[in-house]
Write a protein that holds these residues in place. Structure first.
Motif, PDB file in Angstrom:
ATOM      1  N   PHE A 257       0.820  -1.221   0.000  1.00 45.49           N
ATOM      2  CA  PHE A 257       0.000   0.000   0.000  1.00 45.49           C
ATOM      3  C   PHE A 257       0.851   1.267   0.000  1.00 45.49           C
ATOM      4  O   PHE A 257       0.350   2.355   0.293  1.00 45.49           O
ATOM      5  CB  PHE A 257      -0.990   0.012   1.168  1.00 45.49           C
ATOM      6  CG  PHE A 257      -2.073  -1.021   1.060  1.00 45.49           C
ATOM      7  CD1 PHE A 257      -3.158  -0.822   0.220  1.00 45.49           C
ATOM      8  CD2 PHE A 257      -2.005  -2.205   1.784  1.00 45.49           C
ATOM      9  CE1 PHE A 257      -4.155  -1.777   0.105  1.00 45.49           C
ATOM     10  CE2 PHE A 257      -2.996  -3.172   1.683  1.00 45.49           C
ATOM     11  CZ  PHE A 257      -4.084  -2.951   0.827  1.00 45.49           C
ATOM     12  N   GLY A 258       2.142   1.154  -0.322  1.00 41.86           N
ATOM     13  CA  GLY A 258       2.977   2.329  -0.502  1.00 41.86           C
ATOM     14  C   GLY A 258       3.622   2.874   0.742  1.00 41.86           C
ATOM     15  O   GLY A 258       4.297   3.916   0.697  1.00 41.86           O
ATOM     16  N   VAL A 406       7.066  -7.360   1.999  1.00 35.79           N
ATOM     17  CA  VAL A 406       7.866  -6.335   2.662  1.00 35.79           C
ATOM     18  C   VAL A 406       9.310  -6.467   2.198  1.00 35.79           C
ATOM     19  O   VAL A 406       9.919  -7.524   2.344  1.00 35.79           O
ATOM     20  CB  VAL A 406       7.792  -6.457   4.196  1.00 35.79           C
ATOM     21  CG1 VAL A 406       8.688  -5.416   4.855  1.00 35.79           C
ATOM     22  CG2 VAL A 406       6.357  -6.300   4.668  1.00 35.79           C
ATOM     23  N   LEU A 407       9.844  -5.394   1.646  1.00 34.29           N
ATOM     24  CA  LEU A 407      11.229  -5.389   1.198  1.00 34.29           C
ATOM     25  C   LEU A 407      12.103  -4.688   2.219  1.00 34.29           C
ATOM     26  O   LEU A 407      11.730  -3.647   2.768  1.00 34.29           O
ATOM     27  CB  LEU A 407      11.352  -4.680  -0.160  1.00 34.29           C
ATOM     28  CG  LEU A 407      10.728  -5.386  -1.361  1.00 34.29           C
ATOM     29  CD1 LEU A 407      10.932  -4.553  -2.616  1.00 34.29           C
ATOM     30  CD2 LEU A 407      11.328  -6.773  -1.554  1.00 34.29           C
ATOM     31  N   ILE A 417      10.588   4.146  -2.719  1.00 32.87           N
ATOM     32  CA  ILE A 417      10.075   4.852  -3.895  1.00 32.87           C
ATOM     33  C   ILE A 417       9.438   3.861  -4.854  1.00 32.87           C
ATOM     34  O   ILE A 417       8.318   4.075  -5.346  1.00 32.87           O
ATOM     35  CB  ILE A 417      11.212   5.629  -4.590  1.00 32.87           C
ATOM     36  CG1 ILE A 417      11.741   6.727  -3.665  1.00 32.87           C
ATOM     37  CG2 ILE A 417      10.726   6.221  -5.908  1.00 32.87           C
ATOM     38  CD1 ILE A 417      12.907   7.506  -4.242  1.00 32.87           C
ATOM     39  N   ARG A 418      10.116   2.760  -5.086  1.00 33.30           N
ATOM     40  CA  ARG A 418       9.548   1.745  -5.983  1.00 33.30           C
ATOM     41  C   ARG A 418       8.257   1.184  -5.409  1.00 33.30           C
ATOM     42  O   ARG A 418       7.308   0.876  -6.143  1.00 33.30           O
ATOM     43  CB  ARG A 418      10.578   0.628  -6.218  1.00 33.30           C
ATOM     44  CG  ARG A 418      11.837   1.111  -6.946  1.00 33.30           C
ATOM     45  CD  ARG A 418      12.730  -0.059  -7.338  1.00 33.30           C
ATOM     46  NE  ARG A 418      13.362  -0.709  -6.182  1.00 33.30           N
ATOM     47  CZ  ARG A 418      14.521  -0.358  -5.649  1.00 33.30           C
ATOM     48  NH1 ARG A 418      15.192   0.669  -6.155  1.00 33.30           N
ATOM     49  NH2 ARG A 418      15.039  -1.005  -4.624  1.00 33.30           N
ATOM     50  N   GLY A 419       8.209   1.078  -4.072  1.00 31.77           N
ATOM     51  CA  GLY A 419       7.015   0.537  -3.428  1.00 31.77           C
ATOM     52  C   GLY A 419       5.814   1.450  -3.549  1.00 31.77           C
ATOM     53  O   GLY A 419       4.699   1.005  -3.861  1.00 31.77           O
ATOM     54  N   TYR A 420       5.997   2.747  -3.311  1.00 34.27           N
ATOM     55  CA  TYR A 420       4.829   3.627  -3.389  1.00 34.27           C
ATOM     56  C   TYR A 420       4.379   3.805  -4.834  1.00 34.27           C
ATOM     57  O   TYR A 420       3.180   3.968  -5.114  1.00 34.27           O
ATOM     58  CB  TYR A 420       5.092   4.964  -2.688  1.00 34.27           C
ATOM     59  CG  TYR A 420       5.542   6.113  -3.545  1.00 34.27           C
ATOM     60  CD1 TYR A 420       4.653   6.785  -4.384  1.00 34.27           C
ATOM     61  CD2 TYR A 420       6.858   6.567  -3.500  1.00 34.27           C
ATOM     62  CE1 TYR A 420       5.067   7.852  -5.169  1.00 34.27           C
ATOM     63  CE2 TYR A 420       7.279   7.633  -4.271  1.00 34.27           C
ATOM     64  CZ  TYR A 420       6.383   8.276  -5.112  1.00 34.27           C
ATOM     65  OH  TYR A 420       6.797   9.334  -5.871  1.00 34.27           O
ATOM     66  N   TRP A 424       0.765   3.508  -6.319  1.00 33.57           N
ATOM     67  CA  TRP A 424       0.258   4.599  -7.155  1.00 33.57           C
ATOM     68  C   TRP A 424      -0.282   4.044  -8.465  1.00 33.57           C
ATOM     69  O   TRP A 424      -1.379   4.410  -8.911  1.00 33.57           O
ATOM     70  CB  TRP A 424       1.393   5.593  -7.418  1.00 33.57           C
ATOM     71  CG  TRP A 424       1.019   6.771  -8.264  1.00 33.57           C
ATOM     72  CD1 TRP A 424       0.542   7.972  -7.848  1.00 33.57           C
ATOM     73  CD2 TRP A 424       1.117   6.867  -9.694  1.00 33.57           C
ATOM     74  NE1 TRP A 424       0.328   8.817  -8.915  1.00 33.57           N
ATOM     75  CE2 TRP A 424       0.671   8.152 -10.072  1.00 33.57           C
ATOM     76  CE3 TRP A 424       1.526   5.987 -10.693  1.00 33.57           C
ATOM     77  CZ2 TRP A 424       0.637   8.575 -11.396  1.00 33.57           C
ATOM     78  CZ3 TRP A 424       1.481   6.404 -12.027  1.00 33.57           C
ATOM     79  CH2 TRP A 424       1.042   7.684 -12.357  1.00 33.57           C
ATOM     80  N   THR A 425       0.467   3.136  -9.074  1.00 33.51           N
ATOM     81  CA  THR A 425       0.047   2.532 -10.339  1.00 33.51           C
ATOM     82  C   THR A 425      -1.240   1.739 -10.155  1.00 33.51           C
ATOM     83  O   THR A 425      -2.157   1.806 -10.986  1.00 33.51           O
ATOM     84  CB  THR A 425       1.165   1.624 -10.883  1.00 33.51           C
ATOM     85  OG1 THR A 425       2.348   2.397 -11.073  1.00 33.51           O
ATOM     86  CG2 THR A 425       0.758   0.982 -12.196  1.00 33.51           C
TER      87      THR A 425
END
Length: 446
Positions: A257-258, A406-407, A417-420, A424-425
């Motif tokens: 969920f970012g 979870v990374l 950043i890649r997670g959010y 977002w996508t």
């Protein structure tokens, strides 16, 4: 990619939008249009700020029955209210008659709000109370003229709203980030938190997402905050920010969920108080605590930040003793509201120390970030340089064996950043995330 072609965002074609987003976001790159395209920004206001949970306020801001504060859900004006029976609601700040903005004061306490245009009156819970010449309307008491309401969830005092048809439960949405929020709240004696009613409000000329890129970025502090770090060096205090980011045990995590977390504590074995440098009146306040036998490590550490940055996408950032709320204004214009948190059941000296601490970085560090944000936006105006790199640390990230999705990485990773951007996508392309329908559809007059 032809960036001058007609965008599918203008047509609302979900299939085309999905394809277009897939072309703009890759696992290790993002296109400049995410920060510069006005059509993308307009869609974000419906999907990201509305299609998921968005922070709107804290229950301590509406302590009394019939109290309210004015807020925005993306670009939608809303009110966070507490009814006379204590129920907390988020209602649309819009008269259900002709759409007039009802409340313009930042906060207040009124059992009834009255539309200045035609005199319609509504309870603070959004229910219609009275209209002039009620005989002019059929079935005026049916509820169809009540103010629109958002789904509202209160998690331990923090209130979130959503306009999605069926949002996930707040527990599901917080997910593996929830223990971090619980830990943050439990630092306060009895878990009691109060928010100072007047925030510091800053505006910068850049897209709202640059502040999100920055929220969990562990490298920029060494360089962008050089002047702040030099102040610490002159005071013979080694700030965490000044250390070599490649040689620090600071932990970074990216959550579903970012959400994201940066935990600075592994790099400060002496605890948060050990990072304190001399500040006006702090020594006197510590002496006062000592005379009362209260200068223990827990009390002193409560005077500083938690040394954990917790970011709940899309708009809530916990840093130090503050909440930062990201408020989009335009594609290249953002407001950041900074709220100071207090500990109402802690010794009085604790909150006074917190005031001094919170003045520190906001005065000497935050302006550096805004300068960088605006430089980024200016750089992204160059159409020939289309892509932004988000690959840092990708090859080194590992998945948490105890938490799905979870990374984990070191402070240098751009996994948050890649997670959010992944969330977002999802919100920008999922048909059930688009919050374009009214919270309550009116019935036709018969």
């Amino acid at each position: 990619m032809n960036t001058n072609s007609t965008s599918s965002f203008a047509t609302g074609d979900l299939g085309a939008i999905t394809t277009e987003i897939d072309q703009l976001v890759t696992p290790e790159h993002v296109h400049r249009r995410l920060y510069t395209d006005e059509e993308i920004f307009r869609r974000e206001m419906g999907t990201v700020f509305g299609g998921s949970w968005t922070y709107v306020g804290h229950e301590s801001e509406i302590p009394d029955p019939n109290s309210y504060v004015r807020r925005n859900l993306g670009q939608r004006p809303v009110m966070l209210t507490r009814s006379k029976d204590g129920e907390i609601n988020v209602v649309l700040n819009r008269c259900s008659h002709r759409g007039t903005l009802l409340v313009t004061e930042e906060r207040g306490c009124e059992a009834v709000v009255t539309c200045p245009y035609h005199g319609w009156r509504f309870g603070i819970d959004g229910k219609l109370k009275n209209v002039p010449v009620p005989s002019s309307y059929e079935d005026v008491r049916s509820g169809r003229f009540d103010l629109g309401r958002a789904h509202t969830e209160n998690y331990r005092g923090f209130v979130f709203a959503s306009l999605a048809p069926e949002p996930p439960s707040i527990i599901e949405w917080l997910g593996a980030a929830r223990p971090w929020l619980d830990e943050y709240i439990d630092r306060y004696p009895g878990g009691q938190i109060a928010i100072h009613s007047t925030p510091l409000r800053y505006e910068f000329r850049a897209n709202w997402k640059v502040s999100w890129d920055n929220a969990a970025d562990g490298i920029h502090a060494t360089f962008a905050h050089r002047s702040y770090n030099l102040l610490g060096k002159e005071a013979e205090t080694e700030t965490v920010l000044a250390r070599n980011p490649a040689a620090t045990p600071i932990i970074s995590r990216a959550y579903p969920f970012g959400h994201s977390v940066v935990d600075q504590r592994p790099s400060i074995p002496g605890g948060p108080w050990s990072t304190m440098r001399p500040m006006p009146l702090v020594e006197e306040l510590v002496d006062s605590l000592g005379r009362r036998g209260l200068a223990d490590s827990a009390t002193l550490d409560l005077g500083t930040g938690s040394m954990v940055n917790l970011n709940l996408f899309p708009n809530l950032i916990f840093v130090g003793n503050q909440l930062m709320v990201v408020e989009p204004i335009a594609v290249d214009h953002t407001r950041l509201s900074i709220y100071l948190l207090s500990a109402p059941t802690a010794p009085e000296e604790t909150d006074l120390i917190r005031l001094r601490v919170d003045e520190d970085f906001v005065s000497f560090g935050t302006p550096d970030d805004f300068e960088m944000f605006e430089r980024i936006q200016q750089g992204l105006s160059i159409p020939e340089s289309e892509w932004i790199d988000t690959s840092r640390g990708a090859a080194l990230d590992t998945e948490d064996p105890d938490e799905v999705g979870v990374l984990m990485g070191d402070v240098a990773t751009e996994a948050p950043i890649r997670g959010y951007l992944k969330e977002w996508t999802r919100l920008m392309t999922a048909p059930d995330a688009l919050a374009t329908a009214p919270a309550k559809r009116p019935a036709e007059t018969k």
